[in-house]
Design a protein around this motif. Structure first.
Motif, PDB file in Angstrom:
ATOM      1  N   MET A   1       1.344  -0.712   0.181  1.00  0.00           N
ATOM      2  CA  MET A   1       0.454  -0.066  -0.341  1.00  0.00           C
ATOM      3  C   MET A   1       0.508   1.486   0.029  1.00  0.00           C
ATOM      4  O   MET A   1       1.534   1.593   0.955  1.00  0.00           O
ATOM      5  CB  MET A   1      -0.880  -0.121   1.220  1.00  0.00           C
ATOM      6  N   THR A   2       0.693   2.250  -0.545  1.00  0.00           N
ATOM      7  CA  THR A   2       1.250   3.015  -1.089  1.00  0.00           C
ATOM      8  C   THR A   2       1.158   3.870   0.255  1.00  0.00           C
ATOM      9  O   THR A   2       0.108   4.343   1.069  1.00  0.00           O
ATOM     10  CB  THR A   2       0.718   3.807  -2.142  1.00  0.00           C
ATOM     11  N   VAL A   3       1.785   4.654   0.933  1.00  0.00           N
ATOM     12  CA  VAL A   3       1.949   5.579   1.921  1.00  0.00           C
ATOM     13  C   VAL A   3       1.916   6.897   1.649  1.00  0.00           C
ATOM     14  O   VAL A   3       2.632   7.044   1.102  1.00  0.00           O
ATOM     15  CB  VAL A   3       3.170   5.300   2.948  1.00  0.00           C
ATOM     16  N   GLY A   4       1.214   8.110   2.287  1.00  0.00           N
ATOM     17  CA  GLY A   4       0.530   9.504   1.825  1.00  0.00           C
ATOM     18  C   GLY A   4       2.305  10.074   2.103  1.00  0.00           C
ATOM     19  O   GLY A   4       2.144   9.532   3.389  1.00  0.00           O
ATOM     20  N   PRO A   5       1.930  11.100   2.381  1.00  0.00           N
ATOM     21  CA  PRO A   5       3.392  12.168   2.092  1.00  0.00           C
ATOM     22  C   PRO A   5       2.966  12.388   3.799  1.00  0.00           C
ATOM     23  O   PRO A   5       1.629  12.614   4.131  1.00  0.00           O
ATOM     24  CB  PRO A   5       3.274  13.777   1.489  1.00  0.00           C
ATOM     25  N   THR A   6       3.955  12.809   4.424  1.00  0.00           N
ATOM     26  CA  THR A   6       3.211  13.227   5.729  1.00  0.00           C
ATOM     27  C   THR A   6       3.462  15.399   5.593  1.00  0.00           C
ATOM     28  O   THR A   6       4.297  15.621   5.592  1.00  0.00           O
ATOM     29  CB  THR A   6       4.967  13.050   6.671  1.00  0.00           C
ATOM     30  N   VAL A   7       2.046  16.400   6.745  1.00  0.00           N
ATOM     31  CA  VAL A   7       2.297  16.975   6.660  1.00  0.00           C
ATOM     32  C   VAL A   7       1.479  17.377   7.695  1.00  0.00           C
ATOM     33  O   VAL A   7       1.041  17.245   8.495  1.00  0.00           O
ATOM     34  CB  VAL A   7       0.683  17.529   5.550  1.00  0.00           C
ATOM     35  N   TRP A   8       2.146  18.485   7.869  1.00  0.00           N
ATOM     36  CA  TRP A   8       2.254  19.339   9.344  1.00  0.00           C
ATOM     37  C   TRP A   8       2.222  20.543   9.172  1.00  0.00           C
ATOM     38  O   TRP A   8       2.411  22.004   8.329  1.00  0.00           O
ATOM     39  CB  TRP A   8       4.177  19.721   9.483  1.00  0.00           C
ATOM     40  N   LEU A  22      -8.120  18.267   6.436  1.00  0.00           N
ATOM     41  CA  LEU A  22      -9.263  17.357   5.710  1.00  0.00           C
ATOM     42  C   LEU A  22      -9.191  16.290   4.283  1.00  0.00           C
ATOM     43  O   LEU A  22      -9.627  15.865   4.389  1.00  0.00           O
ATOM     44  CB  LEU A  22     -11.461  17.853   6.332  1.00  0.00           C
ATOM     45  N   GLY A  23      -8.700  17.729   3.989  1.00  0.00           N
ATOM     46  CA  GLY A  23      -8.784  18.360   2.763  1.00  0.00           C
ATOM     47  C   GLY A  23      -7.668  17.346   1.922  1.00  0.00           C
ATOM     48  O   GLY A  23      -7.282  15.806   1.630  1.00  0.00           O
ATOM     49  N   TRP A  24      -6.142  17.364   2.691  1.00  0.00           N
ATOM     50  CA  TRP A  24      -5.345  16.371   3.017  1.00  0.00           C
ATOM     51  C   TRP A  24      -5.172  14.925   2.591  1.00  0.00           C
ATOM     52  O   TRP A  24      -4.671  13.534   3.101  1.00  0.00           O
ATOM     53  CB  TRP A  24      -3.989  16.909   3.134  1.00  0.00           C
ATOM     54  N   ALA A  25      -6.509  14.635   4.194  1.00  0.00           N
ATOM     55  CA  ALA A  25      -6.747  13.454   4.599  1.00  0.00           C
ATOM     56  C   ALA A  25      -7.026  12.428   3.886  1.00  0.00           C
ATOM     57  O   ALA A  25      -7.086  10.865   3.872  1.00  0.00           O
ATOM     58  CB  ALA A  25      -7.648  13.284   6.090  1.00  0.00           C
ATOM     59  N   LYS A  26      -8.152  12.845   2.609  1.00  0.00           N
ATOM     60  CA  LYS A  26      -8.971  12.472   1.872  1.00  0.00           C
ATOM     61  C   LYS A  26      -8.038  11.430   1.034  1.00  0.00           C
ATOM     62  O   LYS A  26      -7.617  10.624   0.222  1.00  0.00           O
ATOM     63  CB  LYS A  26      -9.821  13.416   0.568  1.00  0.00           C
TER      64      LYS A  26
END
Length: 271
Positions: A1-8, A22-26
């Motif tokens: 499974m592709t891991v999404g970016p880490t966003v702070w 919430l947008g990045w979480a989607k």
């Protein structure tokens, strides 16, 4: 499974910060959510779902910020996107405004994002594909009445971001400046009055502003498209932002100067 970016994201408990989270979480991002209110950050984390670290701290507390950076890097292994969103506005005439208000707003809106960026910059530059996002304002492009301190800080933030982009232009690190107009948040209610007290009331322009989820969607689309300056505004505010938009040709010209050795030419020459 592709891991999404880490966003702070700082200022993530409400408004644009919450909507961005919430947008990045989607899109499957791993989120680090910062602000002052642990409980509200926890609510955003629950709503976002997925892998999330709640990391509250006061942005002007340098020791707390340093500890937060260590914890964020320990948890994530590296930051792919840093969003400097936390800030505070102003509603007061300059002639009536205490000097401390200027100090406080510059510390929160300019020095705090610079300090956090400087702390994570070596780690992000090493990743060579990371993104730095600075939430400024149309008031960071145009001198807006009742916001002299806010304008000073937000103009300064754009200056820092633009110079940083030039320095990083060959590194693979992207720098995005976001220029919102009126967005329907608590920004006016939380703004500082002339004495430094919280204003406590909103205003019509903000209440009728762009819904935060729509603003966040425009910001995310602009980042995905690689836009270096993202104006999120309507009507006259949009027109003001566009009049003061930095042309892409100028960004490219400065990056070309760097590529041709501008920085090296500034180094002291041996005597």
């Amino acid at each position: 499974m592709t891991v999404g970016p880490t966003v702070w994201i700082t200022g993530a408990s409400s408004g644009i910060g919450r909507a961005l989270a919430l947008g990045w979480a989607k899109d499957g991002a791993r989120l680090i959510l910062s602000g002052r209110d642990r409980e509200r950050l926890g609510d955003v984390a629950k709503e976002a779902g997925g892998e999330t670290l709640v990391l509250p701290f006061e942005v002007t507390d340098h020791e707390a910020m340093t500890s937060a950076v260590e914890r964020a890097l320990e948890w994530s292994g590296g930051i792919d996107v840093l969003v400097n969103n936390a800030g505070i506005s102003q509603r007061s005439l300059a002639v009536e405004t205490a000097l401390q208000v200027y100090r406080d707003i510059v510390e929160i809106d300019l020095m705090a994002p610079i300090a956090l960026t400087q702390a994570v910059l070596p780690h992000m530059a090493a990743r060579a594909s990371s993104k730095l996002v600075f939430i400024s304002s149309v008031a960071g492009k145009v001198g807006v009445p009742l916001r002299t301190a806010y304008c000073a800080a937000k103009h300064g933030l754009i200056g820092y971001a633009d110079a940083l982009r030039a320095e990083l232009s060959a590194s693979g690190v992207e720098v995005h400046v976001v220029v919102p107009g009126s967005v329907a948040t608590n920004v006016s209610r939380n703004a500082l009055a002339a004495t430094g007290a919280k204003r406590g009331v909103s205003d019509r322009a903000i209440d009728n502003g762009i819904p935060p989820d729509e603003a966040a969607a425009e910001i995310l689309a602009g980042i995905a498209a690689g836009q270096r300056e993202i104006i999120v505004a309507r009507g006259v505010e949009r027109a003001m932002g566009e009049m003061r938009r930095t042309p892409d040709q100028l960004f490219d010209q400065i990056a070309d100067m760097v590529a041709k050795g501008y920085i090296e030419k500034m180094e002291p020459q041996p005597s």
